[in-house]
Write a protein that holds these residues in place. Structure first.
Motif, PDB file in Angstrom:
ATOM      1  N   LYS A 221      36.405  50.697  41.610  1.00  0.00           N
ATOM      2  CA  LYS A 221      36.833  49.304  41.449  1.00  0.00           C
ATOM      3  C   LYS A 221      37.312  48.745  42.780  1.00  0.00           C
ATOM      4  O   LYS A 221      37.740  49.486  43.657  1.00  0.00           O
ATOM      5  N   CYS A 222      37.245  47.438  42.888  1.00  0.00           N
ATOM      6  CA  CYS A 222      37.736  46.777  44.098  1.00  0.00           C
ATOM      7  C   CYS A 222      39.237  47.041  44.215  1.00  0.00           C
ATOM      8  O   CYS A 222      39.981  46.803  43.265  1.00  0.00           O
ATOM      9  N   PRO A 223      39.681  47.541  45.379  1.00  0.00           N
ATOM     10  CA  PRO A 223      41.107  47.847  45.536  1.00  0.00           C
ATOM     11  C   PRO A 223      41.983  46.598  45.550  1.00  0.00           C
ATOM     12  O   PRO A 223      43.195  46.683  45.399  1.00  0.00           O
ATOM     13  N   SER A 224      41.364  45.428  45.704  1.00  0.00           N
ATOM     14  CA  SER A 224      42.143  44.198  45.735  1.00  0.00           C
ATOM     15  C   SER A 224      42.259  43.553  44.362  1.00  0.00           C
ATOM     16  O   SER A 224      43.345  43.262  43.885  1.00  0.00           O
ATOM     17  N   CYS A 225      41.109  43.324  43.699  1.00  0.00           N
ATOM     18  CA  CYS A 225      41.152  42.587  42.424  1.00  0.00           C
ATOM     19  C   CYS A 225      40.917  43.478  41.201  1.00  0.00           C
ATOM     20  O   CYS A 225      41.122  43.027  40.069  1.00  0.00           O
ATOM     21  N   GLY A 226      40.454  44.713  41.411  1.00  0.00           N
ATOM     22  CA  GLY A 226      40.265  45.620  40.284  1.00  0.00           C
ATOM     23  C   GLY A 226      38.951  45.461  39.546  1.00  0.00           C
ATOM     24  O   GLY A 226      38.696  46.149  38.553  1.00  0.00           O
TER      25      GLY A 226
ATOM     26  N   LYS B 277      31.095  47.195  47.380  1.00  0.00           N
ATOM     27  CA  LYS B 277      31.744  46.019  47.947  1.00  0.00           C
ATOM     28  C   LYS B 277      32.138  45.044  46.846  1.00  0.00           C
ATOM     29  O   LYS B 277      31.642  45.132  45.723  1.00  0.00           O
ATOM     30  N   CYS B 278      33.041  44.140  47.172  1.00  0.00           N
ATOM     31  CA  CYS B 278      33.440  43.076  46.261  1.00  0.00           C
ATOM     32  C   CYS B 278      33.203  41.759  46.992  1.00  0.00           C
ATOM     33  O   CYS B 278      33.840  41.488  48.009  1.00  0.00           O
ATOM     34  N   GLU B 279      32.266  40.980  46.471  1.00  0.00           N
ATOM     35  CA  GLU B 279      31.908  39.714  47.127  1.00  0.00           C
ATOM     36  C   GLU B 279      33.068  38.731  47.091  1.00  0.00           C
ATOM     37  O   GLU B 279      33.285  37.974  48.028  1.00  0.00           O
ATOM     38  N   ARG B 280      33.788  38.737  45.979  1.00  0.00           N
ATOM     39  CA  ARG B 280      34.870  37.767  45.826  1.00  0.00           C
ATOM     40  C   ARG B 280      35.979  37.998  46.843  1.00  0.00           C
ATOM     41  O   ARG B 280      36.481  37.069  47.468  1.00  0.00           O
ATOM     42  N   CYS B 281      36.368  39.267  47.021  1.00  0.00           N
ATOM     43  CA  CYS B 281      37.466  39.576  47.942  1.00  0.00           C
ATOM     44  C   CYS B 281      36.992  39.807  49.365  1.00  0.00           C
ATOM     45  O   CYS B 281      37.812  39.916  50.265  1.00  0.00           O
ATOM     46  N   ARG B 282      35.679  39.882  49.572  1.00  0.00           N
ATOM     47  CA  ARG B 282      35.103  40.230  50.880  1.00  0.00           C
ATOM     48  C   ARG B 282      35.604  41.599  51.319  1.00  0.00           C
ATOM     49  O   ARG B 282      35.991  41.814  52.462  1.00  0.00           O
TER      50      ARG B 282
HETATM   51 ZN   LIG Z   1      37.735  42.247  44.597  1.00  0.00          ZN
END
Ligand SMILES: [Zn+2]
Ligand SMILES: [Zn+2]
Length: 153
Positions: free
Chosen positions: A127-132, A145-150
């Motif tokens: 999971k994205c470490p920023s938004c989960g 990668k997570c596009e939303r959080c870059r």
């Molecule tokens: Zn994210």
């Protein structure tokens, strides 16, 4: 394998990007003061070659100097290792907020991701470490990668 990127030892982390064109950037602290890396080959790219302003290059260096210092503390496994790891993983932490902000700004010119710290002993990130949110696995290196959080891990 997650974390292998930052383990070093092979010297490959200082290789320079030879790609014909820059498709995207990853901001990562890989044992060099320059955090700009190619999203395709992982090689280093000079800020001057990209046409970044001196002020932008300086800002990147400053931001990633803190990131690098924390990483070193963690590597040394001394008294401050836990503090360093907690700081590097904290979504509200300064290095991560700054790193994502830099990636967002550069993304107006190249798709840019901020390489998020990961301890290989904690297993591969899903999971994205920023938004989960679930990670997008279409990456050439790293876990996803997570596009939303870059963010890239
Ligand atoms: Zn994210
Ligand atoms: Zn490249």
């Amino acid at each position: 394998m997650a974390g292998v990127l930052q383990d070093g030892g092979t010297g490959s982390e200082t290789e320079v990007c030879q790609c014909a064109e820059v498709r995207g950037l990853v901001l990562a602290c890989l044992c060099s003061p320059n955090p700009l890396h190619c999203v395709a080959c992982r090689g280093e790219i000079g800020g001057e070659a990209l046409g970044l302003a001196g002020r932008e290059i300086e800002e990147l260096r400053r931001c990633f100097a803190v990131n690098g210092a924390l990483f070193e503390l963690w590597l040394e496994s001394g008294e401050y290792a836990d503090f360093a790891k907690t700081s590097l993983l904290n979504p509200e932490g300064q290095v991560n907020r700054d790193g994502m902000e830099m990636a967002r700004r550069l993304s107006t010119r190249w798709p840019t991701y901020y390489w998020w710290f990961q301890d290989a002993e904690d297993g591969e990130a899903e999971k994205c470490p920023s938004c989960g949110e679930e990670l997008d696995r279409s990456v050439e290196w790293g876990s996803g990668k997570c596009e939303r959080c870059r963010v890239m891990v």
